[in-house]
Write a protein that holds these residues in place. Structure first.
Motif, PDB file in Angstrom:
ATOM      1  N   SER A  22      -9.665   2.546  20.475  1.00  0.00           N
ATOM      2  CA  SER A  22      -8.512   2.928  21.291  1.00  0.00           C
ATOM      3  C   SER A  22      -8.670   4.344  21.826  1.00  0.00           C
ATOM      4  N   GLN A  30     -24.736   0.025  21.024  1.00  0.00           N
ATOM      5  CA  GLN A  30     -24.595   0.107  22.482  1.00  0.00           C
ATOM      6  C   GLN A  30     -24.697   1.547  22.967  1.00  0.00           C
ATOM      7  N   PRO A  74     -18.557   3.904  26.788  1.00  0.00           N
ATOM      8  CA  PRO A  74     -17.342   3.067  26.819  1.00  0.00           C
ATOM      9  C   PRO A  74     -16.643   2.917  25.467  1.00  0.00           C
ATOM     10  N   ARG A  95     -10.668   8.010  20.195  1.00  0.00           N
ATOM     11  CA  ARG A  95     -12.013   8.361  20.681  1.00  0.00           C
ATOM     12  C   ARG A  95     -12.431   9.763  20.220  1.00  0.00           C
ATOM     13  N   ILE A 107     -20.815  -0.988  18.157  1.00  0.00           N
ATOM     14  CA  ILE A 107     -20.455  -0.017  19.191  1.00  0.00           C
ATOM     15  C   ILE A 107     -21.531   1.061  19.292  1.00  0.00           C
ATOM     16  N   GLU A 132     -16.223   0.326  23.531  1.00  0.00           N
ATOM     17  CA  GLU A 132     -15.311  -0.817  23.596  1.00  0.00           C
ATOM     18  C   GLU A 132     -14.869  -1.225  22.198  1.00  0.00           C
ATOM     19  N   GLY A 133     -13.554  -1.299  22.022  1.00  0.00           N
ATOM     20  CA  GLY A 133     -12.993  -1.613  20.714  1.00  0.00           C
ATOM     21  C   GLY A 133     -12.376  -0.411  20.032  1.00  0.00           C
ATOM     22  N   GLU A 147     -10.383  -0.698  13.553  1.00  0.00           N
ATOM     23  CA  GLU A 147     -11.323  -0.529  14.666  1.00  0.00           C
ATOM     24  C   GLU A 147     -12.685  -0.019  14.198  1.00  0.00           C
TER      25      GLU A 147
END
Length: 333
Positions: free
Chosen positions: A291, A178, A286, A295, A175, A288-289, A168
């Protein structure tokens, strides 16, 4: 975005996660050969950057991992440092004097040495046994350290999810772009509201305590000449809270590890007595990608990106370059 070179940011971040094969091969070799303890040796910001990985090891493993200040290690020594030790030395430029001297100190005692830097011909890269080299100026070192510590814990049977985490992390550059885009208007608003503020009270805990220390000392103090107090959220109620007044700028760094409740408690108190409380929370992004279970581990990277936008906007509204120094690497000391 203000002073955000997206292609360069992507190159730098991609170069850190691309070190995965080298890092895994190195860790495997060290584990196969055997070693008794791990020292994470830095100075200033790079010392603080090692705290999350000492914290990760402490809560996940009985293996001895210690973050140490390079100059203090040389001055005081460490009885457990020796031929069965491994030491990691981060330095963005590869020229940090205290770190270079600490490498020599460790090598003289038979310690196996690993360097993290962006410059293959730098003193750090030349002096260590193994140099893990990213793009020049790539910062922070969290991706490399997550890979290093994650692989070590996996080899010890203490982290079953390492392979998924490492996979990930490959998506981390996009990521974090963003994250920067989402954070930019928040950062601009904070800077505008605090362009005349000359004192900030910073709080963080868990694997964000190192970032709290780093942002307070290395950015607000060193790069903006602002006065700060920095306190761990678990220690907040043991003295430093007496400095907070109604108009104090309280800045809280909130992550997603098991210490979140400690920082929640600080926020609840601060909002009762103060009208200027800002919370930078990794839950707002978020990712995204990534898990849910990982985090918390990437929280230092997320907040480094968010507060990177704050730094650029503070530079603008205060007309104070982040590169300006009075003493650091200007005077001899």
């Amino acid at each position: 975005m203000l002073r955000f070179d997206e292609p360069e940011f992507l190159r730098q971040m991609a170069s850190t996660v691309a070190l995965r094969p080298q890092i895994e091969g190195l860790v495997d070799r060290l584990v196969d050969e055997g070693f008794d303890n791990l020292f994470l040796v830095g100075a200033g910001g790079t010392y603080a950057q090692m705290w999350p990985y000492e914290h990760l090891a402490r809560r996940s493993s009985a293996f001895p991992v210690r973050a140490v200040i390079a100059a203090e290690l040389i001055a005081s020594g460490d009885a457990s440092l020796g031929e069965r030790s491994v030491a990691v030395f981060p330095s963005v430029s590869g020229t940090t004097d205290d770190v270079v001297r600490a490498i020599g100190y460790c090598r003289a005692r038979g310690v196996r040495t690993v360097g993290l830097t962006g410059y293959p011909d730098s003193p750090v890269a030349r002096e260590v046994d193994v140099a893990l080299v990213s793009e020049p100026k790539a910062w922070p070192f969290d991706a490399q350290m997550l890979l290093f510590m994650g692989r070590l814990l996996e080899r010890r049977g203490e982290f079953d999810g390492y392979g998924r985490l490492a996979d990930e992390l490959a998506g981390l550059p996009e990521i974090l772009v963003q994250v920067a885009r989402q954070a930019d208007p928040v950062a601009a608003a904070f800077a505008e509201a605090h362009k005349e503020t000359d004192y900030h009270f910073l709080v963080g805990g868990g694997n964000l305590w190192g970032f709290t220390y780093l942002y307070s000392m290395c950015i607000l103090e060193e790069m903006q000449w602002l006065r700060t107090t920095r306190v761990h959220s678990a220690e907040f109620f043991h003295g430093s809270l007496e400095l907070i007044e109604e108009d104090t700028s309280v800045v809280i760094f909130q992550g997603e590890d098991e210490t979140r409740a400690l920082t929640d408690r600080v926020e609840s108190f601060a909002r009762r007595v103060c009208k200027d409380v800002t919370v930078f929370d990794t839950r707002d992004y978020p990712l995204e990608g990534i898990s849910p279970e990982f985090r918390g581990l990437v929280a230092p990277l997320v907040l480094d990106t968010v507060l990177g936008r704050v730094s650029k906007h503070l530079e603008r509204v205060r007309d104070h370059s982040l590169d300006l120094r009075r003493y650091y690497r200007v005077m001899d000391y």
